[in-house]
Design an enzyme around this catalytic site. Sequence first.
Site, PDB file in Angstrom:
ATOM      1  N   ARG A 155       4.787 -13.079   9.748  1.00 39.30           N
ATOM      2  CA  ARG A 155       5.538 -11.817   9.486  1.00 39.30           C
ATOM      3  C   ARG A 155       6.903 -11.867  10.358  1.00 39.30           C
ATOM      4  O   ARG A 155       6.974 -12.497  11.341  1.00 39.30           O
ATOM      5  CB  ARG A 155       4.735 -10.635   9.808  1.00 39.30           C
ATOM      6  CG  ARG A 155       4.221 -10.415  11.182  1.00 39.30           C
ATOM      7  CD  ARG A 155       3.155  -9.389  11.322  1.00 39.30           C
ATOM      8  NE  ARG A 155       3.701  -8.067  10.808  1.00 39.30           N
ATOM      9  CZ  ARG A 155       3.004  -7.333  10.078  1.00 39.30           C
ATOM     10  NH1 ARG A 155       2.081  -7.682   9.323  1.00 39.30           N
ATOM     11  NH2 ARG A 155       3.453  -6.002   9.695  1.00 39.30           N
TER      12      ARG A 155
ATOM     13  N   LYS B 244       4.090   0.632   9.884  1.00 41.30           N
ATOM     14  CA  LYS B 244       4.258   2.010   8.963  1.00 41.30           C
ATOM     15  C   LYS B 244       3.534   2.899   9.707  1.00 41.30           C
ATOM     16  O   LYS B 244       3.967   4.196   9.671  1.00 41.30           O
ATOM     17  CB  LYS B 244       3.505   1.841   7.677  1.00 41.30           C
ATOM     18  CG  LYS B 244       4.313   1.087   6.586  1.00 41.30           C
ATOM     19  CD  LYS B 244       3.950   1.076   5.361  1.00 41.30           C
ATOM     20  CE  LYS B 244       2.758   0.022   4.946  1.00 41.30           C
ATOM     21  NZ  LYS B 244       2.355   0.005   3.614  1.00 41.30           N
TER      22      LYS B 244
ATOM     23  N   GLU C 280       0.822  -1.240  -0.253  1.00 39.06           N
ATOM     24  CA  GLU C 280      -0.007  -0.073   0.189  1.00 39.06           C
ATOM     25  C   GLU C 280       1.090   1.192  -0.142  1.00 39.06           C
ATOM     26  O   GLU C 280       1.896   1.294   0.869  1.00 39.06           O
ATOM     27  CB  GLU C 280      -0.882  -0.085   1.308  1.00 39.06           C
ATOM     28  CG  GLU C 280      -1.759   1.246   1.145  1.00 39.06           C
ATOM     29  CD  GLU C 280      -2.965   1.142   2.354  1.00 39.06           C
ATOM     30  OE1 GLU C 280      -3.004   0.207   3.105  1.00 39.06           O
ATOM     31  OE2 GLU C 280      -3.539   2.100   2.389  1.00 39.06           O
TER      32      GLU C 280
END
Length: 560
Positions: free
Chosen positions: A264, A274, A40
């Site tokens: 992850r 983020k 994104e």
Amino acid sequence: MNVITNEAINEPTLNFIEEIIEADLASGKHKSVLTRFPPEPNGYLHIGHAKSICLNFGLAKKYGGKTNLRFDDTNPVKEDIEYVDAIKEDIQWLGFSWADELYASDYFQQLYEWAIALIKKGLAYVDDQTQEEIRLGRGTVTTPGKGSPFRNRSIEENIDFFTRMKNGEFKDGEKVLRAKIDMAHPNMLMRDPILYRILHAEHHRTGNQWCIYPMYDYAHGQCDSIEKITHSVCTLEFDVHRPIYDWFIEKLEIFPSHQYEFARLNLTYTIMSKRKLLELVRNNFVSGWDDSRMPTICGLRRRGYTPESIRLFAEKVGVAKRNNVIDLSLLEWCVREDLNKRANRYMGVLNPVKVVITNYPKDKVEMMDAVNNPEDESAGKRQIPFSREIYIEQDDFMENPPKKYFRLSPGNEVRLKYAYIIKCEEVIKDESSNIKELRCIYDAETRSGAGSTRQVKGTIHWVSAAQAIPAEVRLFDRLFTEAYMDNIPEDKDYKDYLNPQTLQLAKAYLEPALAVLPLGTNVQFERLGYFVPDKDSKPECLVFNRTVTLKDSWAKITAK
Ligand code: ATP
Ligand code: MG
């Protein structure tokens, strides 16, 4: 969470995704492999993304397939072209090339048409409830949800409202489009998930063409399907989303992409969100996304990490099915491993103290042979100036040394690497008793390489004072004081754990050859670590970042 340290990591065999791919190719389910990396564009990539990039591109490469770069740009409010450009730069720098550069927004029209198709099948409806009402209506993990009063609108009415949503007749939040699945489904995400929301916002690519935007769950799988992605790899927290992913593909009868989840990457003393990294930038806790203390790819690059070291790290971490935390020392080990083979060695003194060699001629300068890289003969040799006045590291002298201290001390001898053996005769101090200067004598018979057999236990580095280049050296420490940042108590904020001492500046003296290094050249300062010139470096004021310290202690350096 289990903790994986450097030692516990084994050589890779086939990971579970490779096993799936090999089975799919063997059975003929897929003829080739097509993966995607779907960032994104709402921030810069970090080391966790690097793991995902190496995995997605690595899988395709291994099986002769391809990888698409697809920007998941479905939220115009948070996204920006600045991030798109930075993401592309980082992926290329890591050494990967994508097949097609695509955007979820390329598919807005198709996604819209599929939404109409779902409405026509009686599988989607326009809901007028507020966000809060929708949330409450979902129920809880233990209690079923309640159907919305708008759940049984007619198909015609739904098409009419949805078309008007698209045409901009309603304000943000007034209506949403929801899938009609099951309000009592054990998986809360299947309780009529939202497909579209109204957002009167300008999109960085589609401008004002749209005022309804698809939600992640509605967009992601369909984008995969449009591109005919064979193996859609994502992180573990998306496993609860897989039933929705499959539901849309089944109901729309489109290409059956499949989602596979892996753990992850978490690193000790680091955060990977983020949103939080953006907060550190916005609140000036760091100087920017590319601050050398950031776990971002551009931060690591600026600090001197190489693409090879990051790829090696991704490989060592492997592909797990259970969440874990990787020790930061593994990342450091990887960059040492890479730079040890490739970085040329130089002399630099970070905390200098002057040494005057009283029996060495005043105006004499000798050029000493120095090996550029003992690990790589082809790197050749260079010459470094030696003279009567030199700098050594403050730490390499002790006035009252403990037993077994083999560096310089009064009356004691030490070898200057690539030069001579010196002996300390006198310590000169200023009025406040700080050491100003060390007076030494040298043994002219002991020049390195000249066949002297005299041995001393310690060897230290130095630079010749007259030719030395002053430079600023930036030494970094980890960003947080707590190793397991995901486990901090609920009443604490991650910012409470910011390490107050993350940056130390040193006024260093460097050997002359370091003055002409191109930006981004990785070097080793003997005994001190790996360094790289920073982008702030100017000819009149050199700036170096320490990438990582050397594991080896000073004593391991052998006299030449
Ligand atoms: P945010 O931090 O904003 O929640 P994100 O980290 O999920 O977002 P995306 O841009 O959506 O950011 O991520 C792109 C891809 O990188 C996704 O497939 C995601 O699963 C993967 N990814 C993100 N963080 C990690 C991580 N720590 N380890 C491995 N893969 C990751
Ligand atoms: Mg995401």
